[in-house]
Design an enzyme around this catalytic site. Structure first.
Site, PDB file in Angstrom:
ATOM      1  N   SER A 168     -14.993 -46.389   5.416  1.00  0.00           N
ATOM      2  CA  SER A 168     -15.005 -47.137   4.348  1.00  0.00           C
ATOM      3  C   SER A 168     -15.116 -48.651   4.533  1.00  0.00           C
ATOM      4  CB  SER A 168     -13.830 -46.883   3.475  1.00  0.00           C
ATOM      5  OG  SER A 168     -13.806 -47.421   2.139  1.00  0.00           O
ATOM      6  N   HIS A 195     -18.012 -44.415   2.591  1.00  0.00           N
ATOM      7  CA  HIS A 195     -18.021 -44.770   1.241  1.00  0.00           C
ATOM      8  C   HIS A 195     -18.818 -46.057   0.832  1.00  0.00           C
ATOM      9  CE1 HIS A 195     -13.358 -43.038   1.527  1.00  0.00           C
ATOM     10  NE2 HIS A 195     -14.616 -42.022   1.461  1.00  0.00           N
ATOM     11  N   ASP A 288      -8.489 -41.575   3.061  1.00  0.00           N
ATOM     12  CA  ASP A 288      -9.401 -40.552   2.960  1.00  0.00           C
ATOM     13  C   ASP A 288      -9.655 -40.151   4.406  1.00  0.00           C
ATOM     14  OD1 ASP A 288     -11.313 -38.340   2.012  1.00  0.00           O
ATOM     15  OD2 ASP A 288     -12.682 -40.057   2.489  1.00  0.00           O
TER      16      ASP A 288
END
Length: 345
Positions: A168, A195, A288
């Site tokens: 991310s 992401h 995540d």
């Protein structure tokens, strides 16, 4: 979480734009501590004042925002958010250049004060800057290791069917640095969940191809994978792999905060490949990938998490380690050797 005053430096060649930003930041807990009219001046101001974050224009005389951001990251690492009306932050190439420079985010300039969306946009910008100011940045030191040579990757080419990577905040640069050290043409297919805002996947794939030499594309459902190739999760779709090593690209209803999702990727690899899969959890906010990485390990696969010192945000790797989702925690530039079986851990 936001108890400390947010100290900002504004770098913009327009006096009008600087005044508008000062006005936008006239809220409790935020202080504009300095300004600069171009990138070169901005370097000096940032070095002298050590702000919490920098609000940087892109198109400026003397030194543009991209170059200034690269210099800041090299000399006085400070969270930089690019804010510009001269370029479209939704343009994939613009966004990728921003990330290459080291900026943590790029957003469109605020609308006029009388615009109905002004207050919401101002609030979102301040919230973004507060979040970015919490990011701990450091200079990424040059790798003491040479790139892994093809001969050394023979083991992983034989024993591993696929590698999954989840990232991310700070991930695009980390992904490129990692892939640069992997040998061309012989690695198992690499599947990446990064992401990012909608519309940037194609630009990210082009950047990886150009910067690393690994052929990279946005994943297409049911497509066969090939050794030496890299696949990026499509916008707002899950990415996985089936037992025949074909890509699974799904728009199934979103579960949790993210789609694409690191959890989905790692759980797919666990089901399809088990011990023949490897996972990597890179820098990023949130958690995540942590649960999926633990599932992959329980299936016999192995997972590496990036260490805190080399992470832009030690959120996802920390969560993976805490939940039993990491066999090893390594500096970014030691992960390629681990993937190829050259590491001692």
């Amino acid at each position: 979480m936001y108890n400390a005053t947010l100290r900002l430096v504004i770098v913009n060649d327009s006096a009008t734009a600087r005044a508008a930003l000062r006005r936008a930041f006239s809220v409790p807990g935020v202080e504009v501590v300095g300004e600069a009219k171009d990138g070169a001046e901005g370097l000096a101001v940032v070095a002298a004042l050590r702000p919490s974050a920098v609000v940087m224009d892109i198109v400026m005389p003397v030194m543009d925002g991209y170059a200034a951001t690269r210099q800041i990251m090299a000399t006085n690492p400070t969270p930089v958010v690019l804010v510009s009306s001269a370029v479209d932050p939704r343009d994939a190439d613009v966004a990728m250049e921003a990330l290459r420079s080291g900026a943590l985010a790029i957003v469109e300039a605020l609308p006029a004060v009388n615009d109905p969306a002004y207050e919401d946009r101002r609030y979102a910008l301040v919230h973004l800057l507060r979040s970015m100011a919490l990011v701990k940045l450091g200079r990424l030191k040059a790798a003491p290791l040479a790139p892994v040579i093809p001969r050394a990757a023979a083991g992983v080419a034989r024993d591993v069917a696929a590698i999954g990577i989840a990232a991310s905040t700070g991930g695009p640069n980390a992904v490129v640095e990692l892939l640069r050290m992997l040998p061309l043409n012989v690695m198992p297919p690499v599947l990446i969940v990064q992401h990012m805002a909608r519309g940037f996947a194609e630009g990210f794939a082009r950047w990886i191809t150009e910067a690393t030499g690994h052929p990279t594309s946005v994943a297409v459902d049911r497509s066969p994978t090939a050794r030496g190739e890299v696949y990026i999760a499509a916008d707002e779709h899950y990415l996985g792999l089936d037992t025949s090593l074909r890509l699974v690209v799904s728009d199934a209803p979103q579960v949790g905060l993210f789609r694409p999702s690191g959890n989905y990727l790692f759980e797919s690899l666990a089901r399809s490949l088990g011990p023949r899969a490897r996972g990597v959890v890179l820098t990023g906010m949130g958690d995540d990938g942590a649960d999926g990485a633990a599932t992959l390990r329980r299936s016999g696969g192995r997972v590496a998490a990036q260490d805190e010192a080399t992470s832009v945000v030690y959120g996802m790797p920390r969560a993976a380690a805490q939940r039993g989702g990491a066999d090893v925690i390594l500096p970014l530039l030691e992960i390629p050797a681990w993937l190829c079986g050259q590491s001692e851990v």
